[in-house]
Design a protein around this motif. Structure first.
Motif, PDB file in Angstrom:
ATOM      1  N   HIS A 138       0.844  -1.207   0.000  1.00  0.00           N
ATOM      2  CA  HIS A 138       0.000   0.000   0.000  1.00  0.00           C
ATOM      3  C   HIS A 138       0.875   1.252   0.000  1.00  0.00           C
ATOM      4  O   HIS A 138       2.030   1.195   0.452  1.00  0.00           O
ATOM      5  CB  HIS A 138      -0.885   0.022   1.250  1.00  0.00           C
ATOM      6  CG  HIS A 138      -1.574  -1.270   1.539  1.00  0.00           C
ATOM      7  ND1 HIS A 138      -1.330  -2.010   2.681  1.00  0.00           N
ATOM      8  CD2 HIS A 138      -2.471  -1.975   0.802  1.00  0.00           C
ATOM      9  CE1 HIS A 138      -2.069  -3.110   2.653  1.00  0.00           C
ATOM     10  NE2 HIS A 138      -2.769  -3.119   1.522  1.00  0.00           N
ATOM     11  N   ASP A 144       3.077   2.098   3.110  1.00  0.00           N
ATOM     12  CA  ASP A 144       4.071   1.132   3.604  1.00  0.00           C
ATOM     13  C   ASP A 144       5.516   1.565   3.339  1.00  0.00           C
ATOM     14  O   ASP A 144       6.428   1.175   4.062  1.00  0.00           O
ATOM     15  CB  ASP A 144       3.843  -0.252   2.974  1.00  0.00           C
ATOM     16  CG  ASP A 144       2.503  -0.852   3.370  1.00  0.00           C
ATOM     17  OD1 ASP A 144       2.090  -0.652   4.522  1.00  0.00           O
ATOM     18  OD2 ASP A 144       1.875  -1.508   2.512  1.00  0.00           O
ATOM     19  N   HIS A 159       0.242  -7.612   2.770  1.00  0.00           N
ATOM     20  CA  HIS A 159       1.688  -7.467   2.951  1.00  0.00           C
ATOM     21  C   HIS A 159       2.430  -8.767   2.643  1.00  0.00           C
ATOM     22  O   HIS A 159       3.406  -8.784   1.912  1.00  0.00           O
ATOM     23  CB  HIS A 159       2.003  -7.004   4.375  1.00  0.00           C
ATOM     24  CG  HIS A 159       1.383  -5.676   4.703  1.00  0.00           C
ATOM     25  ND1 HIS A 159       0.857  -5.382   5.933  1.00  0.00           N
ATOM     26  CD2 HIS A 159       1.188  -4.581   3.948  1.00  0.00           C
ATOM     27  CE1 HIS A 159       0.376  -4.153   5.913  1.00  0.00           C
ATOM     28  NE2 HIS A 159       0.564  -3.638   4.728  1.00  0.00           N
TER      29      HIS A 159
HETATM   30 ZN   LIG Z   1       0.094  -1.667   4.203  1.00  0.00          ZN
END
Ligand SMILES: [Zn+2]
Length: 282
Positions: free
Chosen positions: A13, A16, A148
């Motif tokens: 994302h 991150d 993730h």
């Molecule tokens: Zn994330």
């Protein structure tokens, strides 16, 4: 001074990447180059505005928020990522646009192929990757899907197929020298090394505050960075640091110690406290 390294960050994302943003700042300032790839635009992630609106009775809800087109939300998120990356000297930013929450690698096997193309183009020495492990006391390989770990798996596959020569491609294969996972996905005692980002603290705060789409404010950004980066930093004798875990054992040609350890020989306890506080506290 620098080795002219090429860094590639591959994240699930847009937010991150911040977990290694200060380190990218340190490296780009040394003349290294960096590319950041986000698998998703994060449209379904941290939409606090929408969550708040949906908690209200239907008659009080703002239709502009409830019915915001996904493309518009994606544009907002991508714009935030680009602006946050620019703060650390990273201008090569790519968003692959896979769906998030969930991103399932199995449903998008072409993700590894797209990452392979990027790896063969960028030819990174270092990849900052999502961790394939679930955070927890046992650090076991994830059996539970999340964006993730799925991104980590796609990255692993991409790295693996990048090392293979391909018939008809005309491209030289590429082996990534080192892969580091951000320490936020691990327990403190699992960290392998930290990077001093004290000089990049204000930029980390600025980047954190950039993510307005997920409800971040100036106050929250400063508080979060003070706690997160300060926690890592104070454990290693500096103001602010980012932690990392290596994916494999590294072969050293010899042992060299960083300045931060060498100076421990002569540093007094008071000087160590001063290093953690930045010397600004009476
Ligand atoms: Zn994330």
């Amino acid at each position: 001074m620098g080795q002219n390294l090429r860094f590639l960050g591959i994240v699930a994302h847009p937010h991150d990447f911040t977990h290694f943003a200060g380190t990218l700042g340190v490296q780009t300032a040394l003349g290294d180059t960096a590319t950041v790839v986000s698998m998703t635009a994060g449209v379904g992630t941290h939409n606090e505005k929408l969550a708040t609106e949906l908690m209200k009775p239907p008659s009080e809800q703002d239709p502009a928020i409830i019915n915001q087109p996904a493309e518009e939300r994606a544009e907002e998120k991508i714009d935030e990522l680009r602006r946050a990356c620019a703060i650390f000297g990273v201008t090569d930013v790519r968003v692959l646009g896979y769906p998030d929450k969930p991103f399932v690698f199995e449903r998008h096997p072409d993700a590894a192929e797209k990452l392979r193309e990027i790896i063969l183009e960028v030819r990174p020495h270092v990849i900052f990757s999502q961790s394939p492990y679930l955070k927890g006391p046992h650090g076991h390989k994830s059996g539970v899907q999340n964006d993730h770990t799925e991104t980590a798996n796609a990255t692993e596959m991409a790295k693996s197929i990048s090392t293979l020569p391909r018939l008809g491609s005309g491209q030289a294969p590429h082996t990534v020298a080192a892969t580091y996972f951000p320490g936020v996905y691990f327990e403190h005692e699992e960290w392998d090394f930290t990077v001093d980002v004290s000089e990049w603290f204000e930029q980390r705060v600025e980047a954190e505050a950039t993510y307005v789409s997920q409800g971040h404010t100036q106050g929250y950004a400063r508080r979060r960075m003070t706690l997160v980066l300060g926690n890592i930093g104070s454990s290693v004798g500096t103001m602010y640091a980012e932690a990392f875990v290596r994916d494999k054992v590294e072969l050293l040609s010899n042992i060299t110690l960083p300045e931060s350890l060498l100076k421990l020989e002569t540093q007094t306890k008071l000087e160590q406290i001063e290093a953690i506080t930045g010397g600004g506290n009476p």
